[in-house]
Design a protein around this motif. Structure first.
Motif, PDB file in Angstrom:
ATOM      1  N   LEU A 173       0.520  -1.076   0.230  1.00 60.83           N
ATOM      2  CA  LEU A 173      -0.046  -0.382  -0.013  1.00 60.83           C
ATOM      3  C   LEU A 173       0.452   1.441  -0.627  1.00 60.83           C
ATOM      4  O   LEU A 173       0.506   2.332  -0.593  1.00 60.83           O
ATOM      5  CB  LEU A 173      -0.762  -0.133   1.239  1.00 60.83           C
ATOM      6  CG  LEU A 173      -1.885   0.858   1.009  1.00 60.83           C
ATOM      7  CD1 LEU A 173      -2.876   1.077  -0.073  1.00 60.83           C
ATOM      8  CD2 LEU A 173      -2.964   1.072   1.999  1.00 60.83           C
ATOM      9  N   ALA A 174       1.883   0.981   0.919  1.00 61.51           N
ATOM     10  CA  ALA A 174       2.842   2.449   0.971  1.00 61.51           C
ATOM     11  C   ALA A 174       3.544   2.543  -1.039  1.00 61.51           C
ATOM     12  O   ALA A 174       3.555   3.758  -1.170  1.00 61.51           O
ATOM     13  CB  ALA A 174       3.962   2.252   1.740  1.00 61.51           C
TER      14      ALA A 174
ATOM     15  N   SER B 258      -9.451   7.890  -7.615  1.00 58.26           N
ATOM     16  CA  SER B 258     -10.216   7.347  -8.154  1.00 58.26           C
ATOM     17  C   SER B 258     -11.133   6.557  -8.153  1.00 58.26           C
ATOM     18  O   SER B 258     -11.842   5.699  -9.168  1.00 58.26           O
ATOM     19  CB  SER B 258     -10.431   7.883  -9.951  1.00 58.26           C
ATOM     20  OG  SER B 258      -9.036   7.700 -10.002  1.00 58.26           O
ATOM     21  N   MET B 259     -10.596   5.557  -7.855  1.00 55.90           N
ATOM     22  CA  MET B 259     -10.704   4.572  -7.948  1.00 55.90           C
ATOM     23  C   MET B 259     -10.556   4.100  -6.153  1.00 55.90           C
ATOM     24  O   MET B 259     -10.230   4.535  -5.495  1.00 55.90           O
ATOM     25  CB  MET B 259      -9.052   3.524  -7.933  1.00 55.90           C
ATOM     26  CG  MET B 259      -7.966   3.179  -7.099  1.00 55.90           C
ATOM     27  SD  MET B 259      -7.055   4.428  -7.082  1.00 55.90           S
ATOM     28  CE  MET B 259      -6.823   5.338  -8.258  1.00 55.90           C
ATOM     29  N   SER B 260     -11.756   2.506  -6.066  1.00 53.47           N
ATOM     30  CA  SER B 260     -12.214   1.934  -5.194  1.00 53.47           C
ATOM     31  C   SER B 260     -11.430   1.187  -4.181  1.00 53.47           C
ATOM     32  O   SER B 260     -10.236   1.378  -4.658  1.00 53.47           O
ATOM     33  CB  SER B 260     -13.941   1.453  -4.864  1.00 53.47           C
ATOM     34  OG  SER B 260     -13.003  -0.015  -5.913  1.00 53.47           O
ATOM     35  N   ARG B 261     -11.503   1.327  -2.986  1.00 54.71           N
ATOM     36  CA  ARG B 261     -10.715   0.711  -2.216  1.00 54.71           C
ATOM     37  C   ARG B 261     -10.581  -1.195  -2.541  1.00 54.71           C
ATOM     38  O   ARG B 261     -10.133  -1.248  -2.062  1.00 54.71           O
ATOM     39  CB  ARG B 261     -11.341   0.459  -0.623  1.00 54.71           C
ATOM     40  CG  ARG B 261     -11.609   1.434   0.119  1.00 54.71           C
ATOM     41  CD  ARG B 261     -10.015   2.423   0.658  1.00 54.71           C
ATOM     42  NE  ARG B 261     -10.226   2.987   1.378  1.00 54.71           N
ATOM     43  CZ  ARG B 261     -10.301   4.724   1.274  1.00 54.71           C
ATOM     44  NH1 ARG B 261     -10.464   4.908  -0.107  1.00 54.71           N
ATOM     45  NH2 ARG B 261     -10.470   5.773   1.545  1.00 54.71           N
TER      46      ARG B 261
ATOM     47  N   VAL C 106      -6.665  -3.613   3.072  1.00 55.83           N
ATOM     48  CA  VAL C 106      -6.404  -2.331   2.773  1.00 55.83           C
ATOM     49  C   VAL C 106      -7.049  -0.488   3.507  1.00 55.83           C
ATOM     50  O   VAL C 106      -6.652  -0.278   3.916  1.00 55.83           O
ATOM     51  CB  VAL C 106      -7.192  -1.903   0.965  1.00 55.83           C
ATOM     52  CG1 VAL C 106      -7.353  -0.378   0.299  1.00 55.83           C
ATOM     53  CG2 VAL C 106      -5.964  -2.338   0.113  1.00 55.83           C
ATOM     54  N   SER C 107      -8.020  -1.367   3.647  1.00 56.18           N
ATOM     55  CA  SER C 107      -9.295  -0.006   4.815  1.00 56.18           C
ATOM     56  C   SER C 107      -8.101   0.171   6.266  1.00 56.18           C
ATOM     57  O   SER C 107      -8.195   1.041   6.523  1.00 56.18           O
ATOM     58  CB  SER C 107     -10.491  -1.092   4.733  1.00 56.18           C
ATOM     59  OG  SER C 107     -11.075   0.117   5.468  1.00 56.18           O
ATOM     60  N   ARG C 108      -8.465  -1.446   6.673  1.00 59.33           N
ATOM     61  CA  ARG C 108      -7.202  -1.611   7.945  1.00 59.33           C
ATOM     62  C   ARG C 108      -6.236  -0.417   7.510  1.00 59.33           C
ATOM     63  O   ARG C 108      -5.714   0.399   8.810  1.00 59.33           O
ATOM     64  CB  ARG C 108      -7.249  -2.911   8.018  1.00 59.33           C
ATOM     65  CG  ARG C 108      -8.573  -3.552   8.955  1.00 59.33           C
ATOM     66  CD  ARG C 108      -8.013  -4.988   9.651  1.00 59.33           C
ATOM     67  NE  ARG C 108      -8.564  -6.085   9.092  1.00 59.33           N
ATOM     68  CZ  ARG C 108      -9.405  -6.517   9.151  1.00 59.33           C
ATOM     69  NH1 ARG C 108     -10.570  -5.504  10.228  1.00 59.33           N
ATOM     70  NH2 ARG C 108     -10.548  -7.334   8.569  1.00 59.33           N
ATOM     71  N   LEU C 109      -5.217  -0.782   6.818  1.00 64.21           N
ATOM     72  CA  LEU C 109      -3.662   0.076   6.753  1.00 64.21           C
ATOM     73  C   LEU C 109      -4.384   1.557   5.940  1.00 64.21           C
ATOM     74  O   LEU C 109      -3.071   2.358   7.283  1.00 64.21           O
ATOM     75  CB  LEU C 109      -3.188  -0.770   5.004  1.00 64.21           C
ATOM     76  CG  LEU C 109      -3.017  -2.022   5.264  1.00 64.21           C
ATOM     77  CD1 LEU C 109      -2.603  -2.566   4.430  1.00 64.21           C
ATOM     78  CD2 LEU C 109      -1.617  -2.145   6.262  1.00 64.21           C
ATOM     79  N   PHE C 110      -4.922   1.536   5.860  1.00 62.44           N
ATOM     80  CA  PHE C 110      -5.596   3.306   6.134  1.00 62.44           C
ATOM     81  C   PHE C 110      -5.522   3.591   7.627  1.00 62.44           C
ATOM     82  O   PHE C 110      -5.266   4.911   7.453  1.00 62.44           O
ATOM     83  CB  PHE C 110      -7.048   3.627   5.211  1.00 62.44           C
ATOM     84  CG  PHE C 110      -6.190   4.074   3.094  1.00 62.44           C
ATOM     85  CD1 PHE C 110      -5.342   4.733   3.042  1.00 62.44           C
ATOM     86  CD2 PHE C 110      -7.173   3.197   2.315  1.00 62.44           C
ATOM     87  CE1 PHE C 110      -5.235   4.469   1.704  1.00 62.44           C
ATOM     88  CE2 PHE C 110      -7.177   2.898   1.080  1.00 62.44           C
ATOM     89  CZ  PHE C 110      -6.165   4.308   0.697  1.00 62.44           C
TER      90      PHE C 110
ATOM     91  N   GLU D 156      -3.514   6.210  11.417  1.00 61.08           N
ATOM     92  CA  GLU D 156      -2.924   6.612  13.057  1.00 61.08           C
ATOM     93  C   GLU D 156      -1.827   6.448  13.582  1.00 61.08           C
ATOM     94  O   GLU D 156      -1.201   7.449  14.432  1.00 61.08           O
ATOM     95  CB  GLU D 156      -3.306   5.622  13.608  1.00 61.08           C
ATOM     96  CG  GLU D 156      -5.171   5.168  13.997  1.00 61.08           C
ATOM     97  CD  GLU D 156      -4.516   3.179  14.332  1.00 61.08           C
ATOM     98  OE1 GLU D 156      -6.226   3.080  14.561  1.00 61.08           O
ATOM     99  OE2 GLU D 156      -4.436   2.610  14.212  1.00 61.08           O
ATOM    100  N   ASP D 157      -0.738   6.313  12.546  1.00 57.75           N
ATOM    101  CA  ASP D 157       0.300   5.994  12.255  1.00 57.75           C
ATOM    102  C   ASP D 157       1.177   7.772  12.391  1.00 57.75           C
ATOM    103  O   ASP D 157       2.462   7.910  12.206  1.00 57.75           O
ATOM    104  CB  ASP D 157       0.982   5.244  11.842  1.00 57.75           C
ATOM    105  CG  ASP D 157       1.318   4.552  12.538  1.00 57.75           C
ATOM    106  OD1 ASP D 157       0.578   4.242  13.310  1.00 57.75           O
ATOM    107  OD2 ASP D 157       1.710   3.286  12.141  1.00 57.75           O
TER     108      ASP D 157
END
Lengths: 253, 253
Positions: A166-167, A190-193, A207-211, A216-217
């Motif tokens: 993801l990074a 412009s794209m979905s999770r 993906v959601s959790r990583l966002f 948080e970080d």
DNA sequence: ACGCATTCTTGATCCAGATCAAATGGCAGA
DNA sequence: TCTGCCATTTGATCTGGATCAAGAATGCGT
């Protein structure tokens, strides 16, 4: 050519030589004369809208497409109904190169947001490159570049964990937007999770959790599709192989 | 050209027009005259041995390489010391296309077994393609084909489980060997289990276990590096999306 | 032929991330 | 404005394949 020739404002605005993408697109590095010749074969279509297809898997290959504004995703059908997102394409990026070989598109290209797309009939482009060495070279470079990008992606999918993927994705977007004169740290997705997950070989939930975690970080600020990258260097160190000394699959051969 | 011209046996044996790979390699589909012109720029080196490098990551890009006999692996350095195997290359396959863009090799190519390699200086090739439309087209097709193969690999790494990956790998080898007139079901692996695992994004142990399992299931016979595929159709059905109804990550977007 | 190193196999355990489940929040269309 | 459908988030659990740990089989150099 007559100096009195009537030229519509529209055609001026969209000609390659007047396009702000000239340094990122096919014309990159070409002489003004060569750009002129290229210009003659480029077709500029009316804007397309979210959900429209540029082409579909199985379609006969006729032209290459270049994103002028907006964004496009390409994806290939996986066995039994699924699909693999192959890429997200930003202004200046070329779509369809993979279809030259078989003369048929093996993937589909779908518009993600209202976009303007340039169409370049391939046969005419091929004729032109045969008489324009610099353009031929440019084509080789573009095709080769695509291979290099795929290679990067193979490394990502083969060796990186979810966090690194993801990074890397965020940084790639950041860098590409920056090259286009946009903010490298503040942009809209412009794209979905779901599409991001599919592209990165991850589940939506991951993906959601990583966002959430990245937020948080303090690495970024996420609001719906609006993204702000708050700590580019930290993201870069995340990508570079499991950052702060976490165990990692290492395969020497 | 004089009919009395002295031609060494060696040069006859290796000329493109006399090469058995002509239908798989760059000359594919070219007229005899065009092949002749291509022949003039191809250099044929002495055989290379296991462990030799064709080029290394970071080397200046000078030439494309074609495997004539033997096999080669390409691999890119991963962050922090690891590496990602990018491909295994069989006779007729071209290596180095990804370096055209940056003019520097981003990956290394290492000989897996004693091999004969043809070298094609790229600048000369480029000049030739500029005056030989069919060769130019062939180059575009080859570059495009490489992109398509990378795409297939992305799908494999993004969506397939270990079993499907190994089955796909075996079938790919089988098909490519078959095209070269060799047995599609009986061959030697020139790469280690470790390299296979690295290529497929799997641990060595997983590859080993799968070989054992496939053998137990009567799909193949494994003896060291000697492989016999006993049930091609079954392997194919394994690849085609989790075969006999196992749960599977399905991502529509 | 012998000894060492490397590759491969097999078993046990662990864990990142998938899958399952459910609540929440936007947004499009009427 | 209201309604209902998706997209997204969050939590709980499960599992494929990685990792750890030995052996066993090969191959190679001397």
């Amino acid at each position: 050519m007559s100096q009195f020739k009537v030229i519509s404002l529209e055609s001026i605005r969209v000609a390659c030589k007047n396009c702000t993408l000239t340094s990122l697109c096919l014309p990159m590095g070409l002489s003004p004369e060569d750009v002129e010749r290229l210009d003659e074969i480029v077709k500029r279509a009316r804007p397309l809208h979210r959900g429209d297809y540029l082409f579909r898997e199985g379609d006969r290959f006729r032209a290459l497409y270049v994103v002028k504004t907006g964004s496009v995703k390409t994806f290939a059908p996986s066995s039994e109904g699924g699909e693999q997102v192959l890429g997200f394409h930003l202004p200046g990026e070329i779509i369809g190169l993979d279809a030259i070989d078989k003369d048929v598109h093996a993937c589909s290209a779908k518009i993600l947001e209202t976009s303007a797309i340039c169409e370049i009939p391939f046969t005419r482009l091929e004729d032109l490159t045969a008489t324009t060495p610099s353009l031929q070279h440019q084509m080789y470079r573009l095709l080769s570049k695509e291979i290099g990008q795929d290679t990067d992606m193979l490394l990502l999918l083969g060796k990186k964990n979810a966090e690194e993927r993801l990074a890397a994705f965020l940084l790639s977007l950041s860098q590409r937007l920056h090259k286009r004169g946009l903010s490298p740290s503040d942009f809209y997705l412009s794209m979905s999770r779901h599409e991001i997950g599919n592209y990165l070989g991850l589940a939506v939930e991951t993906v959601s959790r990583l966002f959430t975690r990245f937020q948080e970080d303090g690495l970024m600020c996420v609001d719906r599709k609006h993204i702000q990258l708050l700590n580019l260097p930290a993201l870069e160190s995340l990508v570079g192989g499991s950052g702060q000394g976490r165990r990692q699959q290492q395969q020497q051969t």
